[in-house]
Structures are given as C-alpha cells and as structure tokens.
Design an enzyme around this catalytic site. Structure first.
Site, PDB file in Angstrom:
ATOM      1  N   GLY A  34       0.795  -1.236   0.000  1.00 57.60           N
ATOM      2  CA  GLY A  34       0.000   0.000   0.000  1.00 57.60           C
ATOM      3  C   GLY A  34       0.823   1.278   0.000  1.00 57.60           C
ATOM      4  O   GLY A  34       0.268   2.366  -0.141  1.00 57.60           O
ATOM      5  N   LYS A 187     -21.646  37.660  13.445  1.00 52.21           N
ATOM      6  CA  LYS A 187     -21.950  36.224  13.369  1.00 52.21           C
ATOM      7  C   LYS A 187     -21.475  35.555  14.652  1.00 52.21           C
ATOM      8  O   LYS A 187     -20.406  35.901  15.155  1.00 52.21           O
ATOM      9  CB  LYS A 187     -21.209  35.622  12.167  1.00 52.21           C
ATOM     10  CG  LYS A 187     -21.263  34.110  12.074  1.00 52.21           C
ATOM     11  CD  LYS A 187     -20.513  33.603  10.846  1.00 52.21           C
ATOM     12  CE  LYS A 187     -19.207  32.936  11.203  1.00 52.21           C
ATOM     13  NZ  LYS A 187     -18.542  32.290  10.061  1.00 52.21           N
ATOM     14  N   ASP A 217     -18.143  26.236   3.347  1.00 50.92           N
ATOM     15  CA  ASP A 217     -17.978  24.859   3.801  1.00 50.92           C
ATOM     16  C   ASP A 217     -19.381  24.242   3.899  1.00 50.92           C
ATOM     17  O   ASP A 217     -19.906  23.697   2.934  1.00 50.92           O
ATOM     18  CB  ASP A 217     -17.217  24.865   5.132  1.00 50.92           C
ATOM     19  CG  ASP A 217     -16.930  23.474   5.654  1.00 50.92           C
ATOM     20  OD1 ASP A 217     -17.369  22.506   5.013  1.00 50.92           O
ATOM     21  OD2 ASP A 217     -16.283  23.332   6.715  1.00 50.92           O
TER      22      ASP A 217
END
Ligand code: R5P
Length: 292
Positions: A34, A187, A217
C-alpha cells in the site's frame, strides 16, 4: 521551468494548459503493502520546478505534494516553488478549547521544513498563519478575479458575513471602481459547524448586494447572511468566496436561498450546480511564474 501537479490539483490541468503551461509527467504507483512511490519522467536538473497541490481535509493529500517536492530536490532542481491553492487546517490555527492544539501551524511547519524556495498560498483563512510565516509565504488572492467577474454589474454594497473578516470586504471594495458601500454582520458560532447571523450593520434596502467570504464549507454562514440581508430589504443578492468546499448539504442549502448567483473559484475541484459560477484561478499561475 517544470510544473508538476499533485493529485489534489489535477483538476487544473486542462485550464493550465489553456493558459500556456506545460504539465510535467511523473509516474505514481502503489506497492503491494500500500505504500506510494513516485518517479519523475522529466529532467529537472538545474531547472526551476513548480509543484501545485492543495492540503485537502483528507490529510493524505499532503503526501504526494511533499513527495514530488522531495523528488525535485533530489533530482537537482535549481529552485522549487510550492503552490497550495487550498490550505486546509488553517481554521485550526489555534486551540479553540482546552486540550486542542495549533494543527494549522503544525501543517505550515511541515511545509516550511521541506524548505521550498517559495511557498505560495491562495486567500489564507488565518491571519495568525499569515503573520507567523511571513516572509516565507507569498499570498495570492482570488478577489481580483471575482471583482473582474462582477465588473459589468457591480454591487452597491459589499457585506462581510463576519465582523472579524471586514478587512476582506474592504479589500474587495477597493477593487471595484464604483466604490460600493460596506456593511457587516455579527456572526456567532454557538458550536462547530453552526453559524448564526445576529445583526446587520449597514443599509442594504433596495440595493444590489454581494456577500463575500473566504470559503463556503457547510454554507451556513452565507445562507444565514443572505437571509438576514434579504429580510433587511436587499434587492439582488450575490455570494462570493474563493474556496468552495461544499460539505454535506451545502449545495442544497444554498440553492434554496433568495440569491441570484454564487461565485466560487476552482482552488478546489468543482461540479456544476445551478446558480454557481466557477472562476478559473489558472491565469493566476502566470503571476506565480513571474514572481522574482
Ligand atoms: C469563518 O470562519 C470563515 O471565513 C467562513 O465563514 C466559514 O468557514 C464558512 O463555513 P460554513 O460555510 O460552514 O459556514
């Protein structure tokens, strides 16, 4: 000059070619256990090498960029430039709660440790990173691209969705010849991934408004902001940000909003969605190549 793209920046390949960049070839392979292996198929000896690769939320994205840089150095590159269109982990630049740590600073220290001749970032989220790593870092901004895209129909008001980032809105204001006014929103984040737009400071009634942020996001910051400016009588609302992460339900959340258009760049790979206009950062690569 030789330019290589790590996996996290492969989506820029065609657009970079269109602006005249030749993309360097390399092999990447996976061993039986791997492990990843890489081999340059270009001679970089004595050349200036540019590697473009983002730090994605998946931290594995860091490895190919660092490995390609290593190959360039060991194979005799005269100088190396690392271009990071999206620097993930910048929101974790300092502990928010006891027991947390400065993971974003750690990522930057890793990048510094491999010692590229230049490190170029796009619209970095964190002021702390900007200050801590100056002059090691050169920062490019997509704000001029966004301003160009709006030049035909410039907004009357630029809104910062967060009082802490009013400087971004001010920078954007200066890029528009029409000198729009500024407004900002208080905010609060009661917990991670939740954003509440508390109060709007500024007049948006009957105006064309652009709400500008550095990233989308979950889309909660901009959807809360858009709802608040709409309630305050804004006429046309547009949203803009450099980095489009669009986690989870973000696209659906934004699609339901009373907004005309959302402008985003391709620092991260994007898919086409209604109302979303994708701006290409590839021409900015030419600015990178022209840097002293
Ligand atoms: C604030 O910290 C950032 O500038 C963005 O407003 C924020 O990260 C966007 O996140 P979301 O889309 O999840 O509200």
């Amino acid at each position: 000059m030789k330019l290589f793209l790590a996996d996290s920046a492969k989506h820029l390949k065609q657009n970079l070619k269109k602006v005249g960049c030749e993309i360097g070839k390399y092999d990447s392979y996976v061993f039986a256990d791997g492990e990843r292996g890489y081999r340059l198929r270009e001679n970089v000896r004595g050349k200036s090498v540019v590697i473009i690769g983002s730090i994605l939320p998946n931290p594995e994205s860091l490895f190919p960029t660092m490995a390609l840089h290593r190959l360039a150095v060991e194979n005799g590159a005269r100088e190396t430039t690392l271009v990071i269109p999206y620097l993930g982990y910048a929101r974790q630049d300092r502990p928010a709660r006891p027991g947390e740590g400065s993971i974003g600073i750690m990522v930057m220290e890793w990048l510094q440790r491999i010692n590229p001749s230049k490190l170029i970032l796009f619209d970095v989220h964190s002021d702390l990173i900007r200050k801590t790593f100056r002059p090691f870092v050169t920062e490019l901004s997509a704000l001029p691209l966004i301003a160009d895209a709006l030049a035909k129909h410039p907004p009357h008001v630029i809104v910062s969705p967060d009082a802490g980032f009013i400087s971004r809105a001010q920078k954007f204001q200066k890029l528009l010849k029409t000198k729009p006014s500024l407004a900002m929103i208080d905010k609060v984040r009661p917990k991670p991934n939740v954003a509440i737009a508390k109060q709007l400071h500024g007049d948006v009634r009957g105006k064309d408004v652009l709400i500008v942020d550095d990233m989308i996001d979950t889309g909660r910051t901009l959807s809360q902001a858009a709802k608040l400016v709409s309630q305050n009588g804004a006429h046309n609302i547009r949203l803009a940000a450099t980095h489009g992460i669009f986690s989870g339900e973000a696209r659906n959340r934004l699609a339901r909003l009373p907004v005309k258009e959302i402008l985003i760049t391709n620092t991260l790979p994007q898919i086409r969605s209604p109302k979303i206009r994708i701006l290409d950062i590839s021409p900015l690569a030419l600015d990178v190549l022209a840097l002293p």
